[in-house]
Design an enzyme around this catalytic site. Structure first.
Site, PDB file in Angstrom:
ATOM      1  N   ASP A  35      -0.116  19.243 -21.929  1.00 34.32           N
ATOM      2  CA  ASP A  35       0.512  18.055 -22.493  1.00 34.32           C
ATOM      3  C   ASP A  35       0.009  16.797 -21.787  1.00 34.32           C
ATOM      4  O   ASP A  35      -0.267  16.820 -20.588  1.00 34.32           O
ATOM      5  CB  ASP A  35       2.034  18.165 -22.338  1.00 34.32           C
ATOM      6  CG  ASP A  35       2.779  17.199 -23.239  1.00 34.32           C
ATOM      7  OD1 ASP A  35       2.166  16.641 -24.165  1.00 34.32           O
ATOM      8  OD2 ASP A  35       3.985  17.006 -23.014  1.00 34.32           O
ATOM      9  N   GLY A  36      -0.100  15.715 -22.547  1.00 31.62           N
ATOM     10  CA  GLY A  36      -0.423  14.420 -21.963  1.00 31.62           C
ATOM     11  C   GLY A  36      -1.783  13.866 -22.303  1.00 31.62           C
ATOM     12  O   GLY A  36      -2.170  12.806 -21.784  1.00 31.62           O
ATOM     13  N   ASN A  37      -2.530  14.521 -23.179  1.00 35.34           N
ATOM     14  CA  ASN A  37      -3.859  14.015 -23.536  1.00 35.34           C
ATOM     15  C   ASN A  37      -3.790  12.631 -24.175  1.00 35.34           C
ATOM     16  O   ASN A  37      -4.557  11.728 -23.821  1.00 35.34           O
ATOM     17  CB  ASN A  37      -4.556  14.981 -24.506  1.00 35.34           C
ATOM     18  CG  ASN A  37      -4.954  16.289 -23.856  1.00 35.34           C
ATOM     19  OD1 ASN A  37      -5.099  16.371 -22.646  1.00 35.34           O
ATOM     20  ND2 ASN A  37      -5.134  17.317 -24.671  1.00 35.34           N
ATOM     21  N   GLY A  38      -2.865  12.486 -25.124  1.00 35.14           N
ATOM     22  CA  GLY A  38      -2.756  11.203 -25.814  1.00 35.14           C
ATOM     23  C   GLY A  38      -2.331  10.089 -24.881  1.00 35.14           C
ATOM     24  O   GLY A  38      -2.885   8.984 -24.928  1.00 35.14           O
ATOM     25  N   ARG A  48      -6.841   8.324 -28.924  1.00 39.62           N
ATOM     26  CA  ARG A  48      -6.192   9.549 -28.474  1.00 39.62           C
ATOM     27  C   ARG A  48      -7.167  10.717 -28.350  1.00 39.62           C
ATOM     28  O   ARG A  48      -7.046  11.545 -27.452  1.00 39.62           O
ATOM     29  CB  ARG A  48      -5.052   9.912 -29.433  1.00 39.62           C
ATOM     30  CG  ARG A  48      -3.852   8.987 -29.322  1.00 39.62           C
ATOM     31  CD  ARG A  48      -2.790   9.346 -30.359  1.00 39.62           C
ATOM     32  NE  ARG A  48      -2.334  10.720 -30.238  1.00 39.62           N
ATOM     33  CZ  ARG A  48      -1.373  11.107 -29.401  1.00 39.62           C
ATOM     34  NH1 ARG A  48      -0.776  10.217 -28.611  1.00 39.62           N
ATOM     35  NH2 ARG A  48      -0.989  12.357 -29.364  1.00 39.62           N
ATOM     36  N   HIS A  52      -8.097  14.191 -25.582  1.00 39.52           N
ATOM     37  CA  HIS A  52      -8.321  15.595 -25.896  1.00 39.52           C
ATOM     38  C   HIS A  52      -9.710  16.041 -25.414  1.00 39.52           C
ATOM     39  O   HIS A  52      -9.871  17.160 -24.905  1.00 39.52           O
ATOM     40  CB  HIS A  52      -8.187  15.823 -27.399  1.00 39.52           C
ATOM     41  CG  HIS A  52      -6.814  15.552 -27.921  1.00 39.52           C
ATOM     42  ND1 HIS A  52      -5.710  16.281 -27.540  1.00 39.52           N
ATOM     43  CD2 HIS A  52      -6.365  14.617 -28.797  1.00 39.52           C
ATOM     44  CE1 HIS A  52      -4.631  15.815 -28.167  1.00 39.52           C
ATOM     45  NE2 HIS A  52      -5.014  14.801 -28.933  1.00 39.52           N
ATOM     46  N   ARG A  86       1.020  15.435 -37.366  1.00 42.66           N
ATOM     47  CA  ARG A  86       0.336  14.266 -36.816  1.00 42.66           C
ATOM     48  C   ARG A  86      -0.509  13.594 -37.902  1.00 42.66           C
ATOM     49  O   ARG A  86      -0.762  14.187 -38.961  1.00 42.66           O
ATOM     50  CB  ARG A  86      -0.551  14.678 -35.639  1.00 42.66           C
ATOM     51  CG  ARG A  86       0.254  15.137 -34.429  1.00 42.66           C
ATOM     52  CD  ARG A  86      -0.629  15.384 -33.223  1.00 42.66           C
ATOM     53  NE  ARG A  86       0.172  15.743 -32.049  1.00 42.66           N
ATOM     54  CZ  ARG A  86      -0.320  15.898 -30.831  1.00 42.66           C
ATOM     55  NH1 ARG A  86      -1.619  15.728 -30.607  1.00 42.66           N
ATOM     56  NH2 ARG A  86       0.473  16.213 -29.827  1.00 42.66           N
ATOM     57  N   LEU A 146     -11.559  38.233 -18.371  1.00 42.01           N
ATOM     58  CA  LEU A 146     -10.426  37.334 -18.596  1.00 42.01           C
ATOM     59  C   LEU A 146     -10.167  37.271 -20.087  1.00 42.01           C
ATOM     60  O   LEU A 146     -11.106  37.165 -20.880  1.00 42.01           O
ATOM     61  CB  LEU A 146     -10.725  35.929 -18.064  1.00 42.01           C
ATOM     62  CG  LEU A 146      -9.693  34.843 -18.388  1.00 42.01           C
ATOM     63  CD1 LEU A 146      -8.384  35.077 -17.638  1.00 42.01           C
ATOM     64  CD2 LEU A 146     -10.240  33.444 -18.067  1.00 42.01           C
ATOM     65  N   ARG A 209      10.508  20.962 -20.882  1.00 45.57           N
ATOM     66  CA  ARG A 209      10.978  21.849 -21.947  1.00 45.57           C
ATOM     67  C   ARG A 209       9.818  22.756 -22.350  1.00 45.57           C
ATOM     68  O   ARG A 209       8.663  22.489 -22.009  1.00 45.57           O
ATOM     69  CB  ARG A 209      11.481  21.040 -23.147  1.00 45.57           C
ATOM     70  CG  ARG A 209      10.461  20.043 -23.694  1.00 45.57           C
ATOM     71  CD  ARG A 209      11.034  19.236 -24.860  1.00 45.57           C
ATOM     72  NE  ARG A 209      10.080  18.249 -25.335  1.00 45.57           N
ATOM     73  CZ  ARG A 209      10.009  17.001 -24.893  1.00 45.57           C
ATOM     74  NH1 ARG A 209      10.860  16.591 -23.955  1.00 45.57           N
ATOM     75  NH2 ARG A 209       9.115  16.162 -25.378  1.00 45.57           N
TER      76      ARG A 209
END
Length: 261
Positions: A35-38, A48, A52, A86, A146, A209
């Site tokens: 979270d938080g790219n924008g 924005r 990303h 979006r 992985l 959250r």
């Protein structure tokens, strides 16, 4: 969550942080809400999508560190069902970024032994992006160093609905009786039925959250929240989170001998 102990860790050099890790206490399955790219982009006066693009560098570092530490599964929340709401221009840019990532990183994933797989209602993706996803899944299906498990068009409630539908079809066809529906049957109907539940969930950007992510699977997962925006969340920040994780005592509802009842 982040606390004073986590903050005490941060001044140490990266080499010292790495030396504090105990291999036996590392998570086998790490999940991340990126979270938080924008916000990262907006703080810099950038579009924005630039956030990303920068966030992909954090993904690369996390994959490399996971391989280095022997973490077996890395699940990242790349695109939620809610993200379809979006602006169309941003969605188009994100799908283009997904295609670009898979076209440029696929050979690196193969070289490193990373199996790429997805969870979610992936068929909702545009045809071109879906083709890149399926091709990458096929070309890496044999790899096992992985598992990079990418949540695309994913929603935790939708996953539970899809699982319930699968179980209902099994009952309707006579393959299963209602009395046979238990937690194990439910687990087997989930997108993640071949994977262990996450040991640790990291969420960046300060939100506290889980945002409809892995609702069933996170029942006993340790949660770590950090104010760091995802494009700034690199190797060092991951090491701090892992050190905090290994300090915790996971009881799964039990009372251990060292803990009074």
């Amino acid at each position: 969550m982040n606390d004073s102990r986590s903050r005490d860790i941060e001044p140490a050099p990266d080499s010292d942080l790495l030396s504090q890790l105990e291999p036996d206490l590392l998570p086998k399955h790490l999940a991340v809400i990126m979270d938080g790219n924008g916000r990262w982009a907006e703080l810099r006066g950038l579009p924005r999508i630039a956030g990303h693009q920068e966030g992909i560098k954090s993904v690369r570092e996390l994959i490399s560190l996971s391989l280095e530490l022997g973490i077996r599964v890395l699940t990242i929340y790349a695109f939620s069902q809610e993200n379809w709401n979006r602006p169309a221009q941003e969605i188009t840019a994100l799908m283009g970024l997904l295609e670009h990532y898979l076209s440029t990183e696929r050979s690196s994933l193969v070289e490193k032994g990373v199996r790429f797989q997805t969870i979610g209602r992936v068929t909702a993706l545009p045809p071109s992006a879906l083709q890149w996803v399926r091709t990458t899944e096929q070309e890496t299906a044999h790899l096992d160093k992985l598992i990079l498990n990418v949540a695309l068009s994913y929603g935790g409630r939708a996953e539970l609905v899809d699982a319930a539908r699968e179980l209902a079809r099994a009952v309707q066809s006579g393959r299963l009786s209602p009395d046979q529906i238990d937690e194990q049957a439910m687990q087997q109907a989930l997108y993640t039925h071949r994977l262990p539940d996450p040991d640790l969930l990291i969420r960046t950007s300060g939100e506290t959250r889980i945002s409809n992510f892995l609702l069933w699977q996170l029942a006993y997962t340790e949660l770590y929240f950090t104010p760091t925006l995802w494009p700034d969340f690199r190797r060092r920040e991951t090491l701090v989170a892992l050190i905090e994780y290994q300090r915790r005592e996971r009881r799964f509802g039990r009372v251990l001998s060292s803990v009074s009842s």
